[in-house]
Design an enzyme around this catalytic site. Sequence first.
Site, PDB file in Angstrom:
ATOM      1  CG  ASP A   1      -8.601 -52.078  77.042  1.00 58.61           C
ATOM      2  OD1 ASP A   1      -9.359 -51.764  77.969  1.00 58.61           O
ATOM      3  OD2 ASP A   1      -8.724 -51.638  75.887  1.00 58.61           O
TER       4      ASP A   1
ATOM      5  CG  ASP B   1     -14.735 -51.919  74.979  1.00 56.28           C
ATOM      6  OD1 ASP B   1     -15.478 -52.795  74.530  1.00 56.28           O
ATOM      7  OD2 ASP B   1     -15.011 -51.217  75.969  1.00 56.28           O
TER       8      ASP B   1
ATOM      9  CG  ASP C   1      -7.386 -50.495  72.044  1.00 54.71           C
ATOM     10  OD1 ASP C   1      -7.572 -50.604  73.281  1.00 54.71           O
ATOM     11  OD2 ASP C   1      -8.158 -49.864  71.303  1.00 54.71           O
TER      12      ASP C   1
END
Length: 344
Positions: free
Chosen positions: A26, A28, A225
């Site tokens: 990922d 961001d 995250d």
Amino acid sequence: MSQGVRTRPEGSGQPLSEAYDTALLDLDGVVYAGGSAIAHAVDSLAQARSGGMRLAYVTNNALRTPDTVAGHLTELGIPTGADDVITSAQAVARLISEQVPAGARVLVIGGEGLRVALRERGLVPVESANDDPAAVVQGFGGPDLPWGRFAEASYAVRRGVPWFASNTDLTIPSGRGIAPGNGAAVEVVRIATGAEPQVAGKPLPPMHRETIIRTGAERPLVVGDRLDTDIEGAFNGGVDSLLVLTGVTDGAQLLAAPPHHRPTYVDADLRGLLTGQPEITGDGDGAGFRCGGWTATAGADRLELTGDGEALDGLRALCAAAWTAAGEGSCALDGGKALARLGL
């Protein structure tokens, strides 16, 4: 990865960059936040890549094109080609192309990333509900997306035009904090129409399919995250995952995670790719669960932590205690005092 109920993070005797052939990262909250690289990301990814691990960047953000994302990563010191970037715009464009005729018009509520992905699949982006669209697609359009764009989507959807969304992330990390994501914008159209979109992005299967098609990964490791997109997406795809604590997930959310939100591994940041992972011992009897110098147990109403050592080892031990106590549910035991002791 076993699809049984995970009751603890796993250990690994070798660095994760050697145990898996491809990292599905990922962006961001993992690689960057607010456009700036997260601490240790650049060096960690360089070392993983030099050791033979392929790096692919998988993002639910449909605003930017793969070329733009690759250029940004390269500027940050992470050499990246457009083929290394997979976006939810690409996943939703493929999903639409499988349901409408070639050359069909698609009303776009979002940014350039959606338009480029649609053209790649032979579809024609349009701007108005009056342009006779065969579908409506909605993706993150940035903070300056005009309110009137939601009205255009609503007009078309209420007429019965099929509605698609790149993703439904309610929030997105930024350099100033947590901002509303595409899911918040999707809710606007849902409220106005009462309709439900077909969604392509993480954690749903179309995004995982797009990623595997484009990378050819055989032993992928999802790195993210967010529990509700990255980790759940890995669970749905039957692959392993590494949660890093540089984005939106905190310790309390991790301890309360139901089975489909429990990562295979937990680490502070992308340096976790370069190391093995410690084993957690114990079976939840009176001796509790042990990791490093910590022991975690589940009491009647809260999680208990004794010992000393690295904070992450304490968190891993707490995960084992919480997840075992919760079984197939979500742990409701109070872990606040134990987490405070770890500084988490």
